[in-house]
Design a protein around this motif. Structure first.
Motif, PDB file in Angstrom:
ATOM      1  N   VAL A 112       0.855  -1.183   0.000  1.00 44.62           N
ATOM      2  CA  VAL A 112       0.000   0.000   0.000  1.00 44.62           C
ATOM      3  C   VAL A 112       0.891   1.233   0.000  1.00 44.62           C
ATOM      4  N   GLY A 113       0.514   2.242  -0.765  1.00 40.26           N
ATOM      5  CA  GLY A 113       1.322   3.453  -0.773  1.00 40.26           C
ATOM      6  C   GLY A 113       0.905   4.419  -1.861  1.00 40.26           C
ATOM      7  N   GLY A 114       1.478   5.610  -1.795  1.00 44.43           N
ATOM      8  CA  GLY A 114       1.198   6.631  -2.781  1.00 44.43           C
ATOM      9  C   GLY A 114       1.945   6.392  -4.082  1.00 44.43           C
ATOM     10  N   GLU A 115       1.454   7.017  -5.136  1.00 42.61           N
ATOM     11  CA  GLU A 115       2.067   6.884  -6.452  1.00 42.61           C
ATOM     12  C   GLU A 115       3.550   7.263  -6.431  1.00 42.61           C
ATOM     13  N   VAL A 116       3.905   8.245  -5.608  1.00 47.89           N
ATOM     14  CA  VAL A 116       5.286   8.723  -5.570  1.00 47.89           C
ATOM     15  C   VAL A 116       6.250   7.645  -5.080  1.00 47.89           C
ATOM     16  N   ASN A 117       5.722   6.653  -4.353  1.00 42.85           N
ATOM     17  CA  ASN A 117       6.576   5.595  -3.806  1.00 42.85           C
ATOM     18  C   ASN A 117       6.598   4.319  -4.652  1.00 42.85           C
ATOM     19  N   LEU A 118       5.860   4.286  -5.750  1.00 39.53           N
ATOM     20  CA  LEU A 118       5.847   3.099  -6.608  1.00 39.53           C
ATOM     21  C   LEU A 118       7.236   2.691  -7.103  1.00 39.53           C
ATOM     22  N   PRO A 119       8.158   3.631  -7.383  1.00 41.94           N
ATOM     23  CA  PRO A 119       9.493   3.201  -7.827  1.00 41.94           C
ATOM     24  C   PRO A 119      10.213   2.281  -6.849  1.00 41.94           C
ATOM     25  N   TYR A 120       9.852   2.331  -5.566  1.00 41.28           N
ATOM     26  CA  TYR A 120      10.500   1.458  -4.593  1.00 41.28           C
ATOM     27  C   TYR A 120      10.213  -0.023  -4.871  1.00 41.28           C
ATOM     28  N   LEU A 121       9.144  -0.307  -5.606  1.00 42.22           N
ATOM     29  CA  LEU A 121       8.805  -1.703  -5.894  1.00 42.22           C
ATOM     30  C   LEU A 121       9.796  -2.358  -6.847  1.00 42.22           C
ATOM     31  N   LYS A 122      10.667  -1.558  -7.461  1.00 38.66           N
ATOM     32  CA  LYS A 122      11.698  -2.145  -8.326  1.00 38.66           C
ATOM     33  C   LYS A 122      12.577  -3.127  -7.555  1.00 38.66           C
ATOM     34  N   ILE A 123      12.704  -2.904  -6.255  1.00 36.27           N
ATOM     35  CA  ILE A 123      13.514  -3.797  -5.425  1.00 36.27           C
ATOM     36  C   ILE A 123      12.976  -5.224  -5.470  1.00 36.27           C
ATOM     37  N   LEU A 124      11.654  -5.356  -5.614  1.00 36.95           N
ATOM     38  CA  LEU A 124      11.029  -6.679  -5.653  1.00 36.95           C
ATOM     39  C   LEU A 124      10.718  -7.151  -7.069  1.00 36.95           C
ATOM     40  N   SER A 125      10.494  -6.200  -7.976  1.00 38.66           N
ATOM     41  CA  SER A 125      10.005  -6.577  -9.311  1.00 38.66           C
ATOM     42  C   SER A 125      11.092  -7.127 -10.224  1.00 38.66           C
ATOM     43  N   HIS A 126      12.350  -6.836  -9.914  1.00 40.13           N
ATOM     44  CA  HIS A 126      13.447  -7.286 -10.786  1.00 40.13           C
ATOM     45  C   HIS A 126      13.599  -8.802 -10.765  1.00 40.13           C
ATOM     46  N   SER A 127      13.662  -9.385  -9.558  1.00 42.44           N
ATOM     47  CA  SER A 127      13.874 -10.839  -9.499  1.00 42.44           C
ATOM     48  C   SER A 127      13.043 -11.534  -8.431  1.00 42.44           C
ATOM     49  N   VAL A 128      12.769 -10.848  -7.306  1.00 42.07           N
ATOM     50  CA  VAL A 128      12.127 -11.524  -6.168  1.00 42.07           C
ATOM     51  C   VAL A 128      10.739 -12.037  -6.538  1.00 42.07           C
ATOM     52  N   LEU A 129       9.877 -11.165  -7.007  1.00 42.97           N
ATOM     53  CA  LEU A 129       8.509 -11.582  -7.315  1.00 42.97           C
ATOM     54  C   LEU A 129       8.442 -12.538  -8.510  1.00 42.97           C
ATOM     55  N   PRO A 130       9.214 -12.295  -9.582  1.00 41.15           N
ATOM     56  CA  PRO A 130       9.208 -13.290 -10.665  1.00 41.15           C
ATOM     57  C   PRO A 130       9.659 -14.676 -10.203  1.00 41.15           C
ATOM     58  N   ARG A 131      10.675 -14.761  -9.361  1.00 41.66           N
ATOM     59  CA  ARG A 131      11.126 -16.061  -8.845  1.00 41.66           C
ATOM     60  C   ARG A 131      10.045 -16.724  -8.017  1.00 41.66           C
ATOM     61  N   LEU A 132       9.409 -15.931  -7.150  1.00 33.56           N
ATOM     62  CA  LEU A 132       8.338 -16.488  -6.326  1.00 33.56           C
ATOM     63  C   LEU A 132       7.185 -16.988  -7.184  1.00 33.56           C
ATOM     64  N   SER A 133       6.868 -16.240  -8.256  1.00 31.35           N
ATOM     65  CA  SER A 133       5.753 -16.626  -9.121  1.00 31.35           C
ATOM     66  C   SER A 133       6.008 -17.926  -9.862  1.00 31.35           C
ATOM     67  N   MET A 134       7.268 -18.234 -10.101  1.00 32.21           N
ATOM     68  CA  MET A 134       7.611 -19.492 -10.772  1.00 32.21           C
ATOM     69  C   MET A 134       7.400 -20.697  -9.861  1.00 32.21           C
ATOM     70  N   GLU A 135       7.482 -20.470  -8.550  1.00 31.69           N
ATOM     71  CA  GLU A 135       7.466 -21.581  -7.602  1.00 31.69           C
ATOM     72  C   GLU A 135       6.189 -21.660  -6.777  1.00 31.69           C
ATOM     73  N   HIS A 136       5.441 -20.560  -6.713  1.00 36.16           N
ATOM     74  CA  HIS A 136       4.233 -20.520  -5.881  1.00 36.16           C
ATOM     75  C   HIS A 136       3.130 -19.776  -6.626  1.00 36.16           C
ATOM     76  N   LYS A 137       1.930 -20.018  -6.207  1.00 36.27           N
ATOM     77  CA  LYS A 137       0.801 -19.256  -6.745  1.00 36.27           C
ATOM     78  C   LYS A 137       0.619 -18.015  -5.875  1.00 36.27           C
ATOM     79  N   ILE A 138       0.999 -16.874  -6.410  1.00 36.32           N
ATOM     80  CA  ILE A 138       0.883 -15.632  -5.644  1.00 36.32           C
ATOM     81  C   ILE A 138       0.094 -14.603  -6.430  1.00 36.32           C
TER      82      ILE A 138
END
Length: 327
Positions: free
Chosen positions: A165-191
């Motif tokens: 949850v957060g404001g639009e101005v903070n969306l760039p912080y999600l790059k920390i997870l979007s580069h590899s963490v979330l894609p890796r998790l999506s390959m192994e789990h249903k998220i």
């Protein structure tokens, strides 16, 4: 009866709502009379407001950095002047060199020297004001805990909902997870990665659900998360953040997983009521563990809820603020 005039930036801004508007009903219970105004843009309106401050026991300025001239005039008319802030407002948000904004810092430095009391959202902000003013108090940001939806665990377990949850101005912080963490998790789990905000982003190979943020529905939506995340880069600006996202998750009995930046590790007891992590690999490992262990999520969410009720709820923080106002 103490009369306090609260001067806010804008009632639509989170800081004005969290630091002032949400607390007014509580501090009124302690015999404090309150009025609230937005700081005007027009110079004539500014002068009128500044003169009006003489009619109040306390003028409470929330986060607004004034020009030295306006600060001087406010000091002249206010009987007692308090400044409250909950961000490192003297730094640029996305400056990777982490250099100060010298124009903001000049205003900050002059204002802090003028006021009678400084109210800072955390110890890091307090340290930055403390060498300029000896009367600095730490007041954490408060979250609502009364009559809000809490995480229920009786739904289907086919997907794990990881939320932000957060404001639009903070969306760039999600790059920390979007580069590899979330894609890796999506390959192994249903998220299902849910973004509760005014805008969204796309993350390749990840199921992203965008939920438009509203004040009326945010608590209900957060309570649907299984895990709440708060990724942050480590710089001077983010060090000043008050962990409000984490507190929102915790209030809803949702375990938070946050970057080990600033005061996050002060608020979260790692491994008991959430996790603070230092790398993308740690994010991946902790999120994997929580996805696979529902009982751990339930236990940590329960512990998180107890901590927030006892330390960061509106009644608790409202009472602390009333005590500061009575000094």
């Amino acid at each position: 009866m103490i009369k306090v005039l609260f001067i806010i930036q804008d009632d639509r801004l989170p800081s004005s709502r969290i630091r002032v508007l949400n607390l007014l009903p509580e501090i009124q219970k302690y015999g404090i009379e309150t009025d609230v105004v937005q700081y005007p843009k027009n110079n004539l309106d500014k002068i009128s407001l500044i003169k009006k401050c003489a009619n109040y026991d306390i003028t409470y300025l929330q986060k607004k950095l004034l020009s030295p001239v306006d600060a001087f005039l406010l000091r002249k008319f206010a009987r007692k002047l308090i400044f409250d802030f909950d961000d490192a407002i003297y730094y640029r948000q996305y400056d990777h060199k982490t250099s100060r904004s010298w124009s903001r810092y000049k205003k900050f430095k002059y204002l802090i020297k003028q006021v009678d009391i400084v109210v800072a959202g955390n110890r890091i902000l307090a340290d930055n004001a403390g060498w300029l003013n000896k009367n600095v108090f730490i007041l954490p940001s408060a979250v609502e805990t009364r009559n809000i939806p809490l995480k229920e665990h009786n739904g289907p377990d086919d997907k794990t909902i990881i939320g932000w949850v957060g404001g639009e101005v903070n969306l760039p912080y999600l790059k920390i997870l979007s580069h590899s963490v979330l894609p890796r998790l999506s390959m192994e789990h249903k998220i299902d990665f849910r973004i509760l905000s005014s805008k969204t982003i796309e993350i390749p190979s990840v199921e992203v659900t965008f939920i438009p943020w509203s004040l009326e529905t945010q608590e209900r939506e957060i309570a649907l998360f299984d895990i709440g995340v708060m990724p942050l880069p480590d710089n001077k600006y983010t060090e000043g953040k008050c962990a409000y996202k984490a507190l929102q998750y915790m209030a809803a009995s949702v375990p938070p997983v946050c970057s080990d930046v600033g005061v996050n590790s002060d608020i979260i007891e790692n491994g008991r009521d959430g996790f603070v992590v230092q790398s993308e690999d740690e994010y991946y490992n902790v999120l994997s563990m929580l996805i696979e262990n529902k009982d751990l999520r339930i236990k940590m969410g329960h512990n998180a809820r107890i901590k927030v009720e006892g330390n960061y709820s509106i009644p608790i923080i409202g009472k602390k603020l009333s005590n500061i106002l009575k000094l």
